[in-house]
Motif scaffolding. Structure first.
Motif, PDB file in Angstrom:
ATOM      1  N   GLU A 112     -13.004  51.150 -23.362  1.00  0.00           N
ATOM      2  CA  GLU A 112     -13.917  50.072 -22.967  1.00  0.00           C
ATOM      3  C   GLU A 112     -13.400  49.239 -21.808  1.00  0.00           C
ATOM      4  OE1 GLU A 112     -14.556  50.748 -27.414  1.00  0.00           O
ATOM      5  OE2 GLU A 112     -12.904  50.765 -25.991  1.00  0.00           O
TER       6      GLU A 112
ATOM      7  N   LEU B 111     -20.635  57.404 -27.821  1.00  0.00           N
ATOM      8  CA  LEU B 111     -20.375  55.995 -28.106  1.00  0.00           C
ATOM      9  C   LEU B 111     -20.279  55.744 -29.610  1.00  0.00           C
ATOM     10  CD1 LEU B 111     -22.731  54.329 -25.463  1.00  0.00           C
ATOM     11  CD2 LEU B 111     -20.234  54.469 -25.397  1.00  0.00           C
ATOM     12  N   THR B 112     -21.111  56.431 -30.382  1.00  0.00           N
ATOM     13  CA  THR B 112     -21.085  56.251 -31.836  1.00  0.00           C
ATOM     14  C   THR B 112     -19.764  56.732 -32.432  1.00  0.00           C
ATOM     15  OG1 THR B 112     -23.485  56.494 -31.988  1.00  0.00           O
ATOM     16  CG2 THR B 112     -22.211  56.848 -34.006  1.00  0.00           C
TER      17      THR B 112
ATOM     18  N   HIS C 162     -16.918  57.190 -30.825  1.00  0.00           N
ATOM     19  CA  HIS C 162     -15.809  56.352 -30.358  1.00  0.00           C
ATOM     20  C   HIS C 162     -15.758  55.050 -31.152  1.00  0.00           C
ATOM     21  CE1 HIS C 162     -12.873  54.404 -27.850  1.00  0.00           C
ATOM     22  NE2 HIS C 162     -13.719  53.410 -27.626  1.00  0.00           N
ATOM     23  N   ARG C 163     -16.922  54.502 -31.453  1.00  0.00           N
ATOM     24  CA  ARG C 163     -16.973  53.281 -32.268  1.00  0.00           C
ATOM     25  C   ARG C 163     -16.385  53.540 -33.658  1.00  0.00           C
ATOM     26  NH1 ARG C 163     -16.104  48.233 -33.139  1.00  0.00           N
ATOM     27  NH2 ARG C 163     -17.456  47.275 -34.684  1.00  0.00           N
TER      28      ARG C 163
ATOM     29  N   VAL D  44     -12.656  53.584 -33.319  1.00  0.00           N
ATOM     30  CA  VAL D  44     -12.126  52.217 -33.185  1.00  0.00           C
ATOM     31  C   VAL D  44     -12.067  51.531 -34.544  1.00  0.00           C
ATOM     32  CG1 VAL D  44     -12.626  49.914 -32.256  1.00  0.00           C
ATOM     33  CG2 VAL D  44     -12.839  51.925 -30.786  1.00  0.00           C
ATOM     34  N   MET D  45     -13.078  51.721 -35.365  1.00  0.00           N
ATOM     35  CA  MET D  45     -13.072  51.102 -36.686  1.00  0.00           C
ATOM     36  C   MET D  45     -11.968  51.693 -37.568  1.00  0.00           C
ATOM     37  SD  MET D  45     -15.207  48.659 -36.912  1.00  0.00           S
ATOM     38  CE  MET D  45     -15.327  48.472 -38.679  1.00  0.00           C
TER      39      MET D  45
ATOM     40  N   ALA E 169     -11.752  44.283 -33.266  1.00  0.00           N
ATOM     41  CA  ALA E 169     -12.318  45.626 -33.420  1.00  0.00           C
ATOM     42  C   ALA E 169     -13.551  45.592 -34.313  1.00  0.00           C
ATOM     43  CB  ALA E 169     -11.270  46.576 -33.988  1.00  0.00           C
TER      44      ALA E 169
ATOM     45  N   ASP F 255     -16.442  44.352 -32.458  1.00  0.00           N
ATOM     46  CA  ASP F 255     -16.747  45.195 -31.294  1.00  0.00           C
ATOM     47  C   ASP F 255     -16.621  44.390 -29.995  1.00  0.00           C
ATOM     48  OD1 ASP F 255     -17.331  47.514 -29.970  1.00  0.00           O
ATOM     49  OD2 ASP F 255     -19.513  47.351 -30.223  1.00  0.00           O
ATOM     50  N   SER F 256     -15.557  43.596 -29.918  1.00  0.00           N
ATOM     51  CA  SER F 256     -15.294  42.778 -28.747  1.00  0.00           C
ATOM     52  C   SER F 256     -14.249  43.451 -27.864  1.00  0.00           C
ATOM     53  CB  SER F 256     -14.798  41.385 -29.166  1.00  0.00           C
ATOM     54  OG  SER F 256     -14.333  40.654 -28.050  1.00  0.00           O
ATOM     55  N   ALA F 257     -14.679  44.017 -26.747  1.00  0.00           N
ATOM     56  CA  ALA F 257     -13.742  44.686 -25.833  1.00  0.00           C
ATOM     57  C   ALA F 257     -12.737  43.683 -25.274  1.00  0.00           C
ATOM     58  CB  ALA F 257     -14.507  45.361 -24.708  1.00  0.00           C
TER      59      ALA F 257
END
Length: 238
Positions: free
Chosen positions: A31, A122-123, A125-126, A129-130, A177, A180-182
């Motif tokens: 990101e 994107l899904t 990758h999200r 990240v989680m 995370a 969802d704050s880059a």
């Protein structure tokens, strides 16, 4: 060099390599590069670098487990709870890295011609990240807080403060995370990684004093009274 100081030195070296890979390689596919097509291009054109960068973090996860296990073995022989948290963190962490290495690069290649592939990229990758940034990092950070607080009497106060900072910054990263704050993930990482390196370097350099809350001597020191008793028992006629 004691086993704990050796484990800290190994973890320091591996985390330094992983931190450099994040700063100079991985950020170009994350990101921190706001243009999505630039991220796709990097994953396609530099897949080997991308893979090696994530593998360095895989090694870092194993190194921190080794460090925590050795730390607990030295300071908390009667409890392994904190280490179990880190063992639990390995599953989601390694799963996230597997997604980043094995799933996202092929999707990036398809994303140039398919909006559906972009959305799936994107899904996933999200999800990674989680798994890594929220779940695993939260468990690693909780372990750091437990170990540092429990062994606060074994090191100078500044070493303990750095260890607590690792836990605090790590939990802040987990919150970022989750939200969802880059920007939040960037700034918390900016403080977290140096704190980890400083803590590992401190444990590797500074000899531990006696265990907190224990009357046992510090690691590597003999108990003179015990030695004298053994000598007395060995004498004939005693």
């Amino acid at each position: 060099m004691s086993s704990l100081r050796r484990a800290a030195a190994i973890a320091f070296c591996i985390h330094l390599i992983a931190a450099l890979s994040m700063a100079f390689v991985l950020r170009q596919g994350l990101e921190t590069t706001p243009e999505l097509r630039e991220r796709f291009s990097f994953l396609i054109d530099h897949r080997t670098l991308w893979t090696l960068g994530w593998l360095s973090w895989t090694l870092a996860a194993l190194a921190i487990l080794y460090f925590y296990f050795t730390f607990a073995n030295v300071h908390f022989r009667s409890s392994r709870f904190a280490v179990l948290l880190t063992i639990a963190a390995l599953g989601p962490d390694l799963s996230a890295q597997a997604i980043e290495i094995g799933v996202l690069p092929p999707l990036a290649a398809r994303a140039f011609s398919s909006d559906a592939a972009s959305e799936l990229f994107l899904t996933l990758h999200r999800a990674a990240v989680m798994l890594s940034g929220f779940v695993a990092n939260g468990l690693y950070s909780t372990t750091a807080l437990i170990l540092t607080w429990g062994a606060r009497g074994a090191y100078p106060s500044w070493v303990s403060i750095i260890g607590i900072a690792v836990g605090v910054f790590g939990i802040a990263l987990s919150v970022a995370a989750l939200l969802d704050s880059a920007a939040g993930m960037f700034w918390t990482n900016l403080f977290l990684v140096p704190a980890i390196l400083l803590w590992l370097a401190a444990v590797a350099i500074v000899p531990a004093r006696r265990k907190h809350g224990s009357d046992s001597p510090s690691v590597g020191e003999a108990d003179p009274g015990s030695t004298n008793r053994h000598q007395a028992q060995a004498r004939p006629g005693v």
